[in-house]
Design a protein around this motif. Structure first.
Motif, PDB file in Angstrom:
ATOM      1  N   PRO A  88      41.232  34.049  38.481  1.00 47.40           N
ATOM      2  CA  PRO A  88      42.648  34.154  38.108  1.00 47.40           C
ATOM      3  C   PRO A  88      43.452  34.831  39.224  1.00 47.40           C
ATOM      4  O   PRO A  88      42.918  35.595  40.013  1.00 47.40           O
ATOM      5  CB  PRO A  88      42.627  35.024  36.848  1.00 47.40           C
ATOM      6  N   ILE A  89      44.755  34.493  39.261  1.00 45.46           N
ATOM      7  CA  ILE A  89      45.646  35.107  40.260  1.00 45.46           C
ATOM      8  C   ILE A  89      46.551  36.105  39.537  1.00 45.46           C
ATOM      9  O   ILE A  89      47.220  35.738  38.576  1.00 45.46           O
ATOM     10  CB  ILE A  89      46.499  34.039  40.965  1.00 45.46           C
ATOM     11  N   PRO A  90      46.584  37.376  40.016  1.00 45.36           N
ATOM     12  CA  PRO A  90      47.428  38.382  39.335  1.00 45.36           C
ATOM     13  C   PRO A  90      48.885  38.281  39.786  1.00 45.36           C
ATOM     14  O   PRO A  90      49.367  39.112  40.544  1.00 45.36           O
ATOM     15  CB  PRO A  90      46.795  39.702  39.783  1.00 45.36           C
TER      16      PRO A  90
ATOM     17  N   PRO B  19      46.966  37.124  34.205  1.00 53.82           N
ATOM     18  CA  PRO B  19      45.617  36.705  34.617  1.00 53.82           C
ATOM     19  C   PRO B  19      44.617  36.719  33.466  1.00 53.82           C
ATOM     20  O   PRO B  19      43.605  36.021  33.516  1.00 53.82           O
ATOM     21  CB  PRO B  19      45.233  37.723  35.693  1.00 53.82           C
TER      22      PRO B  19
ATOM     23  N   ALA C  59      45.793  30.936  34.565  1.00 53.19           N
ATOM     24  CA  ALA C  59      44.441  31.488  34.705  1.00 53.19           C
ATOM     25  C   ALA C  59      43.419  30.561  34.054  1.00 53.19           C
ATOM     26  O   ALA C  59      42.329  30.319  34.606  1.00 53.19           O
ATOM     27  CB  ALA C  59      44.382  32.881  34.082  1.00 53.19           C
TER      28      ALA C  59
END
Lengths: 363, 310
Positions: free
Chosen positions: B164-166, B148, B154
């Motif tokens: 952002p996606i973790p 991310p 991201a």
């Protein structure tokens, strides 16, 4: 007349021309055999009619309708492949039903047609088997069944007998002839085997080097070959070709002298023979006869003898050629090395000009 | 006279039998000589470690030589172990994510690239190229894509104004992220196997289908797929065996986390055996994994054979 018509069809693969200006018409119930040596374009001819290859120029019509722009499945043709091309994962029934299902034939009608075809080809007991469980001859029948069940306007066979043994080939040949008499549709059969061509065809198309050399009935092809190629390709053993010098003739028919000085008076009119250029004389084995030297005729030496049971083939060193074949009787007394006399039936002789054209046909 | 002849005949028969026995014994000896190299390798590298592993799994053992026979206690412990339970389900989930995708994508790519154009040749090489990379390189590339903090995804999301996606630290997304990485890495083999199978289908079958008025879809379903079903079975079995052994990607990308959400069985075995030194317990987990792989591959094999028969 027309079940199928090809007009000035040509095809190239890259720089290689595989069909050269082919024009041909076939009747709606005619059995035409395309005969020629390997690589002459006969299989390609079949494939362009089927739509498996596109054409570069020309037109193809089936039943009066132009089809060369249509995909294979829309042309109303069926084909029996040399390798049979049966779907290995389908039963015989499914193999035959596949094409019918694709064009929306109702299930009951599919079953009726397959049952009829299976009965006609005597393979009702095979319908539930898969191709791997069939012999070569049975696969052949299934391939034919798959073709005829579609009720095509044109049925095509691409050397379908070449994978069968001699006995089965002969039997299947008779069955195909019987099948044609029964279903009366245009059939095109490609082969390099002249026996198949002579026995099956209403008309034979002889191809050589991507062109049609001659179209005619089996008798015409054999008795009046248009070219030296046709003359030597059809007939077993092949027609003997010898160099010949034209000599002055006061009659209507051309006389020629062979290399050893023997003179033959042919049935070819003097007017058909060009004033200049080399000639060759074509003599079928049965157009010559062996005799004793003292009985007259030309002299020759026996080079090789083949006893075939009902007849004997005698090969002679004669007129500058050491493999001149003559048919002799079963009780032939020819012996290798002996000198014999040869009598020639000039009326059965053919004369070919420098380009290989038969001069008798040119009249 | 007769009395003398009978023993002579018997003697001949005995000699003939001895000759035949001697010939077959000699044949067996030479046969053994030919299979010996493989047999030795098989025994040393496969049979002995398998038996040794089973024996080890019946012991409480560590890497420093202490060993005590405890029967099936290690197996009993495994079935009470929640972490092992989770590792089994994680691995099965991973196999479900990857094997169908690898099979379908491999087949799709093979169908698309099964021609002799220059572009197809280039693309075949390109798609296969990921297979020659090591797991370290592959996981580094995908970490750079997925992290991310400045990762490719991201950045793309940021360009669209999205957060952002973790992927690697979210319990629900960690395993799919590892699966995507694995699919990208492993797609070359199934694609090549399918390509080889497609090139074995006789051209005449397609021509017969064209004459039978079969369209593209009908040809695919009725001609192509049945013709390559054996290869499809091989691909599925190979991929089941390979993907059940997930280790490197999870070890490098997530360390099995978060909260064991991406912990596969092999990583569990590694942690138990080489971090906690409990070798007997790790050996028992290995035998369970062996059985799972065997069962899954056999189930697939017999299911496919059953379908073939019908």
């Amino acid at each position: 007349m027309s079940g199928l018509a090809l007009r000035r069809v040509s095809k190239r693969f890259g720089d290689v021309r595989v069909l050269d200006d082919i024009s041909l018409e076939m009747g709606a119930d005619e059995f035409v055999v395309v005969l020629g040596p390997s690589g002459c374009g006969k299989s390609t001819l079949l494939r362009v009619i089927a739509g498996l290859e596109t054409i570069d120029s020309g037109e193809i019509e089936i039943d009066g309708k132009r089809v060369d722009h249509l995909p294979p499945g829309k042309r109303g043709v069926a084909m029996v492949f040399q390798s049979y091309a049966l779907y290995p994962h389908m039963t015989v029934f499914e193999n035959m039903a596949f094409g019918l299902g694709n064009v929306g034939v109702p299930r009951a009608e599919i079953e009726r047609r397959i049952t009829d075809a299976a009965r006609m080809l005597e393979m009702e007991h095979l319908l539930r088997r898969k191709p791997a469980e069939l012999s070569g001859g049975q696969r052949q029948r299934v391939a034919i069944g798959r073709a005829i069940v579609k009720d095509p306007k044109v049925s095509m066979f691409d050397e379908p007998l070449s994978n069968l043994d001699a006995a089965l080939r002969s039997r299947t040949r008779q069955e195909i002839a019987a099948l044609h008499r029964r279903i009366r549709t245009t059939m095109i059969f490609v082969t390099h085997d002249q026996t198949e061509a002579m026995t099956l065809a209403d008309r034979i198309v002889v191809m050589n080097q991507q062109r049609i050399e001659q179209v005619g009935t089996p008798l015409e092809i054999y008795a009046a070959p248009a070219t030296k190629f046709v003359a030597t390709f059809v007939g077993s053993p092949a027609m003997n070709i010898l160099s010949a010098n034209p000599i002055a003739s006061d009659g209507a028919h051309q006389r020629v002298a062979l290399a050893d000085g023997a003179v033959v008076e042919t049935a070819v009119p003097v007017s058909a023979v060009p004033a200049q250029g080399a000639l060759q004389i074509g003599l079928r084995p049965e157009a010559m006869r062996l005799c004793a030297v003292e009985d007259g005729g030309a002299k020759a030496q026996v080079a090789f003898v083949e006893f075939l049971g009902d007849k004997t083939l005698v090969y002679l060193s004669f007129a500058g050629n050491d493999r001149v074949a003559i048919l002799d009787g079963a009780s032939s007394r020819a012996r290798v090395g002996e000198t014999v006399g040869v009598q020639i039936d000039g009326r059965a002789a053919h004369l070919f000009d420098a380009e290989g054209h038969n001069l008798q046909r040119a009249v | 006279m007769e009395a003398l002849e009978i023993p002579a005949v018997q003697n001949e028969a005995r000699l003939a039998a001895r000759g035949a026995w001697s010939a077959s014994a000699s044949e067996a000896r030479s046969g053994l000589f030919f299979v010996a190299p493989y047999l030795v390798a098989f025994v040393i590298l496969l049979a002995y470690p398998l038996c040794s592993g089973i024996w080890l799994s019946l012991h409480k053992a560590d890497l420093f030589g202490g060993s005590e026979f405890i029967g099936l206690e290690n197996y009993a412990r495994l079935f009470r172990d929640d972490v092992f339970d989770k590792a089994v389900w994680n691995t099965c989930y991973f196999v479900l994510l990857t094997v169908p995708a690898l099979t379908a994508l491999g087949l799709g790519l093979a169908l698309a690239l099964n021609n002799s154009s220059r572009w197809s040749t280039v693309l075949r090489g390109l798609f296969f190229s990921s297979s020659v990379l090591s797991v370290t390189i592959v996981t580094l590339i995908w970490r750079m894509v997925l992290i991310p903090d400045g990762g490719l995804v991201a950045n793309l999301l940021a360009d669209l104004g999205l957060p952002p996606i973790p992927f690697l630290s979210d319990a629900k997304l960690a395993m799919p992220a590892v699966a995507i990485t694995t699919i990208w890495w492993c797609i070359g083999l199934p694609m090549m196997l399918f390509l080889a199978a497609l090139q074995q289908v006789p051209k005449e079958l397609y021509e017969a289908a064209a004459l039978d008025n079969a369209g593209r879809w009908r040809t695919l379903v009725s001609i192509t797929l049945p013709s390559i079903r054996r290869t499809a079975l091989v691909v599925v079995v190979i991929e089941i065996i390979l993907q059940f052994q997930l280790f490197g990607q999870a070890q490098i990308m997530t360390l099995g986390g978060p909260d064991n959400a991406s912990l596969p069985i092999v990583l569990f075995i590694y942690q138990v055996g080489f971090q906690r030194w409990d070798i007997g317990y790790a050996a028992a987990a290995s035998e369970v994994l062996f059985c799972i792989i065997l069962l899954a591959a056999m189930a697939q094999f017999f299911a496919a054979r059953g379908r073939e028969r019908t």
